[in-house]
Write a protein that holds these residues in place. Structure first.
Motif, PDB file in Angstrom:
ATOM      1  N   THR A 163       0.819  -1.201   0.000  1.00  0.00           N
ATOM      2  CA  THR A 163       0.000   0.000   0.000  1.00  0.00           C
ATOM      3  C   THR A 163       0.855   1.255   0.000  1.00  0.00           C
ATOM      4  O   THR A 163       2.018   1.231   0.423  1.00  0.00           O
ATOM      5  CB  THR A 163      -0.939   0.012   1.223  1.00  0.00           C
ATOM      6  OG1 THR A 163      -1.682   1.238   1.252  1.00  0.00           O
ATOM      7  CG2 THR A 163      -0.151  -0.104   2.531  1.00  0.00           C
ATOM      8  N   GLY A 165      -0.065   3.655   1.875  1.00  0.00           N
ATOM      9  CA  GLY A 165      -0.165   4.033   3.277  1.00  0.00           C
ATOM     10  C   GLY A 165      -1.155   5.131   3.598  1.00  0.00           C
ATOM     11  O   GLY A 165      -1.406   5.404   4.781  1.00  0.00           O
ATOM     12  N   LEU A 168      -3.979   3.481   5.389  1.00  0.00           N
ATOM     13  CA  LEU A 168      -3.545   2.382   6.245  1.00  0.00           C
ATOM     14  C   LEU A 168      -4.068   2.476   7.675  1.00  0.00           C
ATOM     15  O   LEU A 168      -4.570   1.472   8.215  1.00  0.00           O
ATOM     16  CB  LEU A 168      -2.017   2.298   6.228  1.00  0.00           C
ATOM     17  CG  LEU A 168      -1.358   1.195   7.045  1.00  0.00           C
ATOM     18  CD1 LEU A 168      -1.893  -0.180   6.659  1.00  0.00           C
ATOM     19  CD2 LEU A 168       0.160   1.243   6.862  1.00  0.00           C
ATOM     20  N   ILE A 185       4.791  -0.915   2.715  1.00  0.00           N
ATOM     21  CA  ILE A 185       4.380   0.477   2.525  1.00  0.00           C
ATOM     22  C   ILE A 185       5.419   1.158   1.650  1.00  0.00           C
ATOM     23  O   ILE A 185       6.617   1.077   1.930  1.00  0.00           O
ATOM     24  CB  ILE A 185       4.278   1.233   3.865  1.00  0.00           C
ATOM     25  CG1 ILE A 185       3.523   0.416   4.916  1.00  0.00           C
ATOM     26  CG2 ILE A 185       3.612   2.589   3.670  1.00  0.00           C
ATOM     27  CD1 ILE A 185       3.600   0.995   6.323  1.00  0.00           C
ATOM     28  N   GLN A 222       1.364   7.734   6.615  1.00  0.00           N
ATOM     29  CA  GLN A 222       2.296   6.619   6.475  1.00  0.00           C
ATOM     30  C   GLN A 222       2.988   6.310   7.796  1.00  0.00           C
ATOM     31  O   GLN A 222       3.103   5.140   8.191  1.00  0.00           O
ATOM     32  CB  GLN A 222       3.335   6.941   5.397  1.00  0.00           C
ATOM     33  CG  GLN A 222       2.790   6.932   3.986  1.00  0.00           C
ATOM     34  CD  GLN A 222       3.810   7.375   2.962  1.00  0.00           C
ATOM     35  OE1 GLN A 222       4.750   8.120   3.277  1.00  0.00           O
ATOM     36  NE2 GLN A 222       3.651   6.947   1.722  1.00  0.00           N
ATOM     37  N   CYS A 236       6.580  -5.291   8.738  1.00  0.00           N
ATOM     38  CA  CYS A 236       6.444  -4.221   7.751  1.00  0.00           C
ATOM     39  C   CYS A 236       7.727  -4.078   6.946  1.00  0.00           C
ATOM     40  O   CYS A 236       8.814  -3.943   7.509  1.00  0.00           O
ATOM     41  CB  CYS A 236       6.145  -2.888   8.444  1.00  0.00           C
ATOM     42  SG  CYS A 236       4.554  -2.868   9.277  1.00  0.00           S
TER      43      CYS A 236
END
Length: 516
Positions: A163, A165, A168, A185, A222, A236
């Motif tokens: 993504t 973000g 998110l 991200i 983000q 992540c």
């Protein structure tokens, strides 16, 4: 871990938690040097058991696993809520490999059946990712419906999400609900003044924002999303696109920022900016980095946290091992006509055999490494390897669509990247124009390891100062590389050859000019 709202009353406690996570990069262990050692190239002795279980067969989160395990992406998320100057989501370009490109968009139901069909046909496929072609969290209903279907029917498959973000923080609870243990991200800046040159606009809360304000909102969202994920123990990975003259120097600051918030891996990728893609950067002549520039930046950030070096900047519908694409074998028309029998036990048995092969590779490398003990040399050099996977030198030079790059030193063989190339062999003859591009792509390498090579390319490579090496055909890459390097050092010692540094190399841009 309980989620803390971020306000003045608990900011100190949150900072303490984030720093503790940053010290271990989200994995709770340190390597022998004191630096966290749980990332791309690490093994089971470098991290907590629960983290190893998450990454051991994930080809994106483990460099070693990417030789053995496959992934697939399903294109269920067409809409996007930001515009990037390096992105043009063009469809139906089958010979291209870059994010945002797909041949077919799928419904969640079609995607679910496709996942089961691919996982049955490719038992080493362990990971399902949703990476577009837009942003998965700009299409939350389709994204999470797909995850729900897979979570229920194939619980042995790891779930991944990529993504930008922006949305998110709104979906972290749902991500955790469906056991999505890996989130990537894309973070290209932490300074909105720089971000304004990367992102023309974002669409957030039913409003379009531009310029510095757009970059500021994106940055804040983000960082918040990354913190929320790492608090929940979700691994992540941060992707960053290296754009020379825009954010190349700034990415060191990005690296520090994401490390401090518990990111597990940092993946710095080269800008793809060929004019034919129709991106803003492509049309304005923004260049991508050279191989040396990219490696220097990755090396400078590696002291802070673990770097991913094996990213292939995959299509949003990629299928197979990293570096290959088998999506054409699994079109919607073919899948809908199939009767799929998903056998998780058979998949588990196959993967057990893969682990035996994997362990043999590791042991072979360790055995050869012992032969380097006591060697004293400051020589570092690169080699290119033609491989079809499994960590073996098993690809013909003329059939290679990419070469894997290893850095050799007295510390051993270290994977540092890959180079896409055009196919040399075309229907039984060699394409000389392609050979020139291949030489430019591996020009910084002292040798190229291949299963087989013809006389003409062998002569041209030798003339260019790149040694073609065929003697290790079918053998493990790292063991073979160390064996060759020991012989190289011996030649330098005896004066049989003089070590000479190599030049820079060109990172491949655009679609493949020659397809198999």
């Amino acid at each position: 871990m309980q989620l803390l709202p971020i306000d003045a009353s608990n900011q100190g406690k949150l900072d303490q938690v984030m720093q503790q996570m940053a010290d271990h990069k989200g994995c709770g262990t340190t390597g022998g040097s004191g630096k966290s050692s749980c990332g791309s190239g690490a093994g089971p002795n470098d991290m907590a058991p629960e983290i190893w279980e998450k990454v051991k067969n994930h080809p994106c989160y483990s460099e070693e696993a990417h030789h053995h395990y496959a992934r697939m992406h399903v294109a269920v998320a067409p809409a996007c809520n930001i515009q990037c100057n390096y992105c043009n989501r063009k469809y139906d370009c089958a010979n291209e490999s870059r994010p945002g490109v797909v041949s077919e968009k799928l419904t969640p139901e079609q995607a679910s059946k496709k996942v089961l069909a691919v996982a049955s046909a490719i038992p080493q496929m362990t990971v399902l990712g949703i990476a577009g072609p837009g942003d998965p969290l700009a299409n939350p209903e389709k994204t999470f419906k797909t995850f729900e279907l897979i979570y229920k029917t194939a619980p042995d498959i790891k779930l991944c999400l990529s993504t930008n973000g922006l949305m998110l923080p709104d979906h972290v609870d749902t991500i955790a609900k469906f056991k999505v243990d890996h989130v990537t991200i894309t973070i290209n800046m932490v300074d909105p003044e720089i971000g304004q040159y990367i992102y023309p606009w974002i669409f957030y809360n039913h409003k379009r924002y531009t310029g510095v304000e757009a970059a500021r909102i994106l940055h804040e969202r983000q960082m918040l999303g990354l913190e929320m994920l790492t608090e929940r123990g979700i691994l992540c990975k941060v992707n960053s696109v290296m754009i020379p003259g825009v954010n190349d120097k700034h990415l060191v600051e990005v690296n520090r920022a994401v490390k401090s918030r518990g990111a597990f891996l940092h993946n710095i990728m080269p800008l793809i900016s060929a004019p034919e893609h129709g991106t803003v950067f492509g049309m304005t002549g923004q260049r991508g980095p050279t191989a040396q520039e990219l490696k220097a930046l990755q090396d400078s950030c590696e002291g802070e946290m673990n770097m991913m070096r094996h990213c292939r900047q995959c299509r949003a519908d990629a299928v197979g091992l990293l570096g290959e694409d088998r999506s054409a074998e699994f079109t919607t028309e073919k899948i809908m006509g199939m009767e799929v029998q998903y056998d998780s036990d058979a998949r588990k048995a196959y993967q057990s055999k893969v682990e035996v092969e994997r362990q043999a590779k590791v042991e072979a490398k360790q055995e050869e490494l012992r032969g380097l003990a006591g060697e004293s040399s400051d020589i570092h050099l690169l080699i290119a390897v033609a491989t079809k996977g499994s960590g073996l030198v098993n690809e013909h030079f003329g059939h290679a669509k990419e070469f894997q790059i290893y850095e050799l030193s007295t510390a051993g063989a270290k994977f540092v990247g890959h180079r896409r190339v055009d196919l040399y062999c075309q229907g039984g003859y060699g394409e000389e124009d392609s050979l020139a591009t291949i030489i430019r792509a591996i020009n910084d390498c002292h040798a190229v390891f291949v299963a087989k090579i013809g006389g003409c390319p062998k002569a041209d490579l030798t003339q260019a100062g790149i040694e073609p090496v065929e003697e290790f055909a079918g053998q493990f890459i790292e063991k073979s590389a160390i064996t060759w390097f020991k012989a190289y050092l011996e030649k330098v010692k005896t004066g049989a050859l003089t070590h000479q540094p190599r030049g820079d190399a060109q990172i491949r841009q655009g679609a493949f000019l020659a397809a198999a």
